[in-house]
Design an enzyme around this catalytic site. Structure first.
Site, PDB file in Angstrom:
ATOM      1  N   GLY A 217     -56.139  42.552   9.247  1.00 56.67           N
ATOM      2  CA  GLY A 217     -55.590  41.207   9.280  1.00 56.67           C
ATOM      3  C   GLY A 217     -56.508  40.142   9.835  1.00 56.67           C
ATOM      4  O   GLY A 217     -56.116  38.973   9.898  1.00 56.67           O
ATOM      5  N   GLU A 258     -58.887  48.118  11.532  1.00 54.82           N
ATOM      6  CA  GLU A 258     -58.712  48.519  10.138  1.00 54.82           C
ATOM      7  C   GLU A 258     -58.815  47.319   9.203  1.00 54.82           C
ATOM      8  O   GLU A 258     -57.871  46.974   8.501  1.00 54.82           O
ATOM      9  CB  GLU A 258     -57.305  49.111  10.052  1.00 54.82           C
ATOM     10  CG  GLU A 258     -56.963  49.925   8.882  1.00 54.82           C
ATOM     11  CD  GLU A 258     -55.517  50.356   9.066  1.00 54.82           C
ATOM     12  OE1 GLU A 258     -55.304  51.530   9.365  1.00 54.82           O
ATOM     13  OE2 GLU A 258     -54.618  49.496   8.943  1.00 54.82           O
ATOM     14  N   ARG A 261     -60.298  42.419   4.458  1.00 50.36           N
ATOM     15  CA  ARG A 261     -60.848  41.100   4.169  1.00 50.36           C
ATOM     16  C   ARG A 261     -62.104  40.774   4.993  1.00 50.36           C
ATOM     17  O   ARG A 261     -63.097  40.285   4.464  1.00 50.36           O
ATOM     18  CB  ARG A 261     -59.757  40.066   4.487  1.00 50.36           C
ATOM     19  CG  ARG A 261     -60.096  38.621   4.179  1.00 50.36           C
ATOM     20  CD  ARG A 261     -59.006  37.700   4.757  1.00 50.36           C
ATOM     21  NE  ARG A 261     -57.673  38.181   4.465  1.00 50.36           N
ATOM     22  CZ  ARG A 261     -57.013  37.949   3.331  1.00 50.36           C
ATOM     23  NH1 ARG A 261     -57.549  37.201   2.410  1.00 50.36           N
ATOM     24  NH2 ARG A 261     -55.815  38.438   3.139  1.00 50.36           N
ATOM     25  N   TYR A 301     -50.763  32.880  -3.993  1.00 50.42           N
ATOM     26  CA  TYR A 301     -50.553  32.324  -2.646  1.00 50.42           C
ATOM     27  C   TYR A 301     -50.937  30.842  -2.548  1.00 50.42           C
ATOM     28  O   TYR A 301     -50.860  30.276  -1.464  1.00 50.42           O
ATOM     29  CB  TYR A 301     -51.427  33.046  -1.607  1.00 50.42           C
ATOM     30  CG  TYR A 301     -51.446  34.547  -1.675  1.00 50.42           C
ATOM     31  CD1 TYR A 301     -50.267  35.290  -1.573  1.00 50.42           C
ATOM     32  CD2 TYR A 301     -52.649  35.233  -1.812  1.00 50.42           C
ATOM     33  CE1 TYR A 301     -50.307  36.671  -1.620  1.00 50.42           C
ATOM     34  CE2 TYR A 301     -52.691  36.615  -1.851  1.00 50.42           C
ATOM     35  CZ  TYR A 301     -51.517  37.330  -1.758  1.00 50.42           C
ATOM     36  OH  TYR A 301     -51.562  38.693  -1.799  1.00 50.42           O
ATOM     37  N   CYS A 326     -52.943  32.541 -21.343  1.00 50.28           N
ATOM     38  CA  CYS A 326     -51.816  31.791 -21.884  1.00 50.28           C
ATOM     39  C   CYS A 326     -50.711  31.780 -20.839  1.00 50.28           C
ATOM     40  O   CYS A 326     -49.717  32.522 -20.949  1.00 50.28           O
ATOM     41  CB  CYS A 326     -51.339  32.410 -23.186  1.00 50.28           C
ATOM     42  SG  CYS A 326     -52.488  32.090 -24.509  1.00 50.28           S
TER      43      CYS A 326
HETATM   44  C1  LIG Z   1     -53.731  45.341   3.898  1.00 51.34           C
HETATM   45  C2  LIG Z   1     -53.863  46.183   5.109  1.00 51.34           C
HETATM   46  C3  LIG Z   1     -55.019  46.107   5.902  1.00 51.34           C
HETATM   47  C4  LIG Z   1     -56.141  45.152   5.625  1.00 51.34           C
HETATM   48  O1  LIG Z   1     -55.724  43.830   5.757  1.00 51.34           O
HETATM   49  P1  LIG Z   1     -56.840  42.692   5.818  1.00 51.34           P
HETATM   50  O2  LIG Z   1     -56.076  41.437   5.996  1.00 51.34           O
HETATM   51  O3  LIG Z   1     -57.565  42.746   4.516  1.00 51.34           O
HETATM   52  O4  LIG Z   1     -57.728  42.997   6.962  1.00 51.34           O
HETATM   53  C5  LIG Z   1     -55.110  46.959   6.973  1.00 51.34           C
HETATM   54  N1  LIG Z   1     -54.135  47.828   7.264  1.00 51.34           N
HETATM   55  C6  LIG Z   1     -53.021  47.926   6.534  1.00 51.34           C
HETATM   56  C7  LIG Z   1     -51.995  48.921   6.905  1.00 51.34           C
HETATM   57  C8  LIG Z   1     -52.846  47.103   5.439  1.00 51.34           C
HETATM   58  O5  LIG Z   1     -51.712  47.199   4.719  1.00 51.34           O
END
Ligand SMILES: *Cc1c(COP(=O)(O)O)cnc(C)c1O
Length: 406
Positions: A217, A258, A261, A301, A326
């Protein structure tokens, strides 16, 4: 942050060589982003951001572990060279293929629903598990990517955690990890608040706990005016939480992050060719050969991506940049809700090239074959060298599964 090595001349040459639409990634940018996460013990790449095998192999060489959210992503991780014990399956359910893949390869599971506990115990008796907690709140750059709170399907509701832990024990599973992911592109304060929640939850399992995951995230700067994420402060706040768990539990705890992005978004550029221009009343449209089949974030989004013309100068005009599909929502310059948001570009004619920036994450990984458009080619630039890491899909590959049944 735009990779300097992907300058206009380089991108134009690659477009001539490989055709458009073309995704170009810079390896050095990905490695630099990885290196910034040294405050965490394990960096587990969330491959759904971009699962190209060559990018997975690159991140593996950097030292990353990997997250998989489906049977297909488990197979991809293995194909890219990850060992089964470097892979974690994170989901709120096992579809039958995923349960089979987890069982066959002995993959560690991050459980997001209590139903998964019995299903896992049936195929991996006495397995170690991680529990994903929904802390009761979430935060993302858009409602659609908020993954905590009671409107989110993700994770085990925080009030149900004690029940889940008891159930895991009844099934003979050992809870060794706690995990939390509140959303994509979240704010610093929400992410830190989530950390406190996890530290609190850890009290219940501290005799078996060995890892804490902060989830992903981490936001990136899509606009020059976006604030830099205070990564060091973030890592330190998690580290402090882990130290307090370690002191209580008297055992070392590994701190995982984890991101998807964060690692790949800024490395990628989508090069697309202008094929037509037109005026519709007051509006000027620039129509290009890339569309939401290549990059759906603006349509889904209202996400902003910087767009610029390659090697073109001149008085700028406000234009709408749209694709070939289209579908009236096939527009790269729009705000959430779909209203058009024209951008300034120099005068353009068919044949000119545009670069759409920060598309390394959730670009090609969300691509589709809508309108029978093929999946675009991808190139990885590594210093002076570059190589094709995905060839453009051929038309016969679009309908092969149907043709054989015709
Ligand atoms: C989508 C997701 C991520 C990665 O999210 P980013 O915003 O790309 O860092 C990490 N962990 C889980 C469980 C996710 O669903």
């Amino acid at each position: 942050m735009r990779p300097a090595i992907l300058d206009d001349a380089r991108l134009s040459a690659l477009a001539r060589e490989h055709g458009t639409p073309l995704f170009v990634y810079d390896a050095a940018t990905i490695c630099a982003r990885y290196a910034e996460l040294s405050g965490f013990d394990v960096v587990r790449y969330a491959q759904k951001a971009n699962p190209n095998l060559s990018l997975l192999a690159l991140l593996r060489e950097c030292g990353a572990a990997i997250d998989a959210v489906s049977a297909g992503e488990i197979e991809r991780a293995l194909a890219a060279g990850f060992a089964p014990n470097e892979i974690v399956y994170t989901a709120d359910l096992f579809d039958r293929a995923a349960l089979e893949g987890v069982a066959r390869h002995g993959i560690h599971v991050n459980v997001g629903s209590r139903d998964m506990l019995a299903q896992l115990a049936a195929v991996q008796p006495r397995a170690d598990v991680t529990l994903r907690i929904n802390p009761g709140f979430g935060h993302g750059h858009h409602r659609k990517v908020t993954t905590g709170g009671s409107d989110s399907k993700h994770g085990i509701w925080h009030e149900e955690l004690p029940v889940a832990i008891d159930q895991a024990r009844e099934f003979g599973l050992r809870v060794v990890g706690l995990h939390l992911h509140v959303g994509s592109g979240a704010s610093f304060s929400r992410l830190v608040r989530a950390g406190l929640e996890l530290v609190h939850a850890a009290e219940r399992v501290e005799t078996t706990l060995s890892s804490i995951s902060a989830g992903g995230g981490l936001p990136v700067r899509y606009r020059a005016t976006d604030r830099e994420f205070p990564l060091e402060r973030y890592a330190e706040s998690w580290r402090a939480g882990v130290r307090s768990i370690e002191a209580r539990a008297r055992r070392p705890i590994s701190l995982e992050i984890e991101p998807g992005r964060w690692l790949v978004a800024e490395s990628g550029v989508l090069v697309t060719e202008v094929r037509a221009t037109k005026r519709q009343g007051e509006r000027e449209f620039v129509l290009v050969d890339a569309g939401f089949h290549n990059l759906i974030r603006p349509t889904l989004y209202g996400a902003y991506h910087e767009i610029r013309a390659l090697a073109k100068l001149g008085p700028e005009r406000a234009v709408v940049v749209a694709g070939p599909l289209c579908e009236s929502s096939d527009v790269f310059t729009q705000v959430p809700g779909g209203a058009l948001a024209p951008i300034l570009l120099p005068p353009l004619v068919a044949g000119d090239l545009l670069a759409i920036h920060d598309v390394g994450a959730y670009g090609t990984s969300m691509a589709s074959n809508y309108n029978s458009q093929p999946i675009a080619a991808e190139v990885l630039v590594d210093g002076e060298r570059s190589r094709l890491i995905r060839r453009r899909q051929r038309f016969d590959e679009l309908f092969a599964p149907e043709r054989e049944l015709l």
